[in-house]
Write an enzyme that holds these catalytic residues in place. Structure first.
Site, PDB file in Angstrom:
ATOM      1  N   LYS A  12       0.969  -1.395   0.028  1.00 26.19           N
ATOM      2  CA  LYS A  12      -0.141  -0.025  -0.035  1.00 26.19           C
ATOM      3  C   LYS A  12       0.828   1.381   0.029  1.00 26.19           C
ATOM      4  O   LYS A  12       2.004   1.262   0.447  1.00 26.19           O
ATOM      5  CB  LYS A  12      -0.973   0.204   1.207  1.00 26.19           C
ATOM      6  CG  LYS A  12      -0.350  -0.117   2.613  1.00 26.19           C
ATOM      7  CD  LYS A  12       0.184   1.383   3.248  1.00 26.19           C
ATOM      8  CE  LYS A  12       0.815   1.464   4.361  1.00 26.19           C
ATOM      9  NZ  LYS A  12       1.460   2.399   4.918  1.00 26.19           N
ATOM     10  N   PRO A  94       9.748  -4.300  -0.401  1.00 26.46           N
ATOM     11  CA  PRO A  94      10.955  -4.056   0.394  1.00 26.46           C
ATOM     12  C   PRO A  94      10.520  -4.071   1.739  1.00 26.46           C
ATOM     13  O   PRO A  94       9.304  -3.307   1.926  1.00 26.46           O
ATOM     14  CB  PRO A  94      11.370  -2.803  -0.212  1.00 26.46           C
ATOM     15  CG  PRO A  94      10.846  -2.603  -1.450  1.00 26.46           C
ATOM     16  CD  PRO A  94       9.605  -3.321  -1.312  1.00 26.46           C
ATOM     17  N   ALA A  95      11.286  -4.379   2.713  1.00 21.87           N
ATOM     18  CA  ALA A  95      10.999  -4.142   4.219  1.00 21.87           C
ATOM     19  C   ALA A  95      11.612  -2.697   4.492  1.00 21.87           C
ATOM     20  O   ALA A  95      12.466  -2.126   3.854  1.00 21.87           O
ATOM     21  CB  ALA A  95      12.132  -5.153   4.951  1.00 21.87           C
ATOM     22  N   GLY A 100       3.893  -1.353   3.942  1.00 17.10           N
ATOM     23  CA  GLY A 100       2.961  -2.482   4.678  1.00 17.10           C
ATOM     24  C   GLY A 100       3.319  -3.634   4.232  1.00 17.10           C
ATOM     25  O   GLY A 100       2.411  -4.610   4.615  1.00 17.10           O
ATOM     26  N   GLY A 101       4.450  -3.980   3.799  1.00 19.53           N
ATOM     27  CA  GLY A 101       4.669  -5.372   3.193  1.00 19.53           C
ATOM     28  C   GLY A 101       4.436  -6.427   4.471  1.00 19.53           C
ATOM     29  O   GLY A 101       3.973  -7.500   3.942  1.00 19.53           O
ATOM     30  N   SER A 104       0.826  -6.769   5.150  1.00 16.51           N
ATOM     31  CA  SER A 104       0.017  -7.486   3.972  1.00 16.51           C
ATOM     32  C   SER A 104       0.313  -8.893   4.112  1.00 16.51           C
ATOM     33  O   SER A 104      -0.681  -9.762   4.139  1.00 16.51           O
ATOM     34  CB  SER A 104       0.276  -6.933   2.810  1.00 16.51           C
ATOM     35  OG  SER A 104      -0.322  -7.357   1.651  1.00 16.51           O
ATOM     36  N   ASP A 136      -1.617  -1.835  10.741  1.00 14.08           N
ATOM     37  CA  ASP A 136      -2.184  -1.668   9.397  1.00 14.08           C
ATOM     38  C   ASP A 136      -2.946  -3.167   8.958  1.00 14.08           C
ATOM     39  O   ASP A 136      -3.444  -3.216   7.660  1.00 14.08           O
ATOM     40  CB  ASP A 136      -1.016  -1.574   8.553  1.00 14.08           C
ATOM     41  CG  ASP A 136      -0.279  -0.416   8.531  1.00 14.08           C
ATOM     42  OD1 ASP A 136      -1.117   0.694   9.159  1.00 14.08           O
ATOM     43  OD2 ASP A 136       0.778   0.242   8.145  1.00 14.08           O
TER      44      ASP A 136
END
Length: 287
Positions: A12, A94-95, A100-101, A104, A136
């Site tokens: 996101k 990417p971290a 929000g990886g 998610s 999130d």
């Protein structure tokens, strides 16, 4: 059902992010518009009969204990499920990017295992579990672009026009805790309204900002570099979340030059909805 493969976990972007206050427990009160994009991780789930949760990193290495594993264990504990799972992870988002990886991934894990284990938990039940994993996570579980308030738990779906966006991630990441603990962080932005945004989104976003960006730019030199690179392309950049990724609206036919080695640039498209939207019922029927 023994397996679920090719389960997406899209990232996101925060189109803006205002910090409007701070609760007594230390959590910050935020306002933002979250927009899903097509930059995504891919997860694969195989059911295990022994109750164990295992993970295989198919692209790059992840921390030993991440939100994927924590989400699987939390769902297992909340439901009393005796099944386990082996989870393959193709990590692309990417971290420490503000995209929000991890959240998610956690949401897609909850949705997929709820289906694979045939638990029948509804969306509200999954959100209760998800909020304990990260602020999130409920947004990704709801699966719609949204106006988000509070600490991330107050979610109002929004219809956003499909847009192309150029996302640039500096080599260095940023720890969210460093930003929110910084004494220079602005924490008293006047609260906006969703009706004000809906009346004129384009003008609203011009006037809005990311309150975390000034602190983040001081902590991570790659952020100003990325913003200058976008500016040289004639684009107006803004940081997403707590950074370090930045983004700018772009025409789909924009010729994007090769980015410097310290920057990762990717042209993305917004999503109308999460690919897993509807995987959990939104009523109270549950199990």
């Amino acid at each position: 059902m023994q397996a679920l493969h090719d389960v997406p976990a899209p990232a996101k972007l925060n189109l803006f992010l205002h910090v409007t206050g701070r609760r007594a427990d230390g959590y910050h009160l935020l306002q933002s518009v979250f927009m899903l994009i097509d930059w995504a991780d891919t997860l694969h789930f195989e059911r295990r009969a022994d109750g164990r949760i295992s993970r295989e990193d198919l692209q790059g290495s992840l921390p030993e204990d991440d939100l994927i594993l924590r989400a699987a264990r939390a769902l297992q504990q909340a439901s009393g499920c005796r099944h386990g799972a082996h989870i393959g992870v193709e990590k692309r988002v990417p971290a420490q990017a503000g995209m929000g990886g991890g959240s998610s991934d956690a949401a897609s894990t909850l949705l997929a295992l709820n289906r694979l284990w045939q638990l029948g938990l509804n969306l509200e039940q999954l959100c209760d579990i998800g909020l304990r994993l990260g602020a999130d996570v409920p947004f990704f579980l709801h699966g719609r672009n949204a106006w988000v308030e509070g600490i991330g738990e107050r979610i109002t779906p929004l219809a956003l026009p499909q847009r192309h966006v150029l996302v640039v991630k500096p080599e260095a990441g940023l720890d969210t805790r460093l930003i929110f603990s910084d004494p220079a962080l602005k924490r008293d932005t006047f609260a906006a309204t969703i009706s004000g945004f809906a009346a004129d989104p384009q003008n609203f976003l011009k006037e809005a900002r990311n309150d975390l960006q000034p602190v983040a730019e001081r902590l991570c030199a790659g952020i100003p570099q990325a913003l200058v690179w976008l500016h040289d392309l004639g684009l107006q950049g803004r940081m997403t979340g707590s950074g370090s990724a930045v983004f700018a609206w772009a025409e789909p036919d924009l010729r994007v030059p090769k980015a410097p080695d310290t920057l990762q640039a990717r042209m993305c498209c917004s999503l109308e909805a999460h690919p897993l939207c509807g995987w959990a019922t939104s009523d109270s029927q549950g199990r």
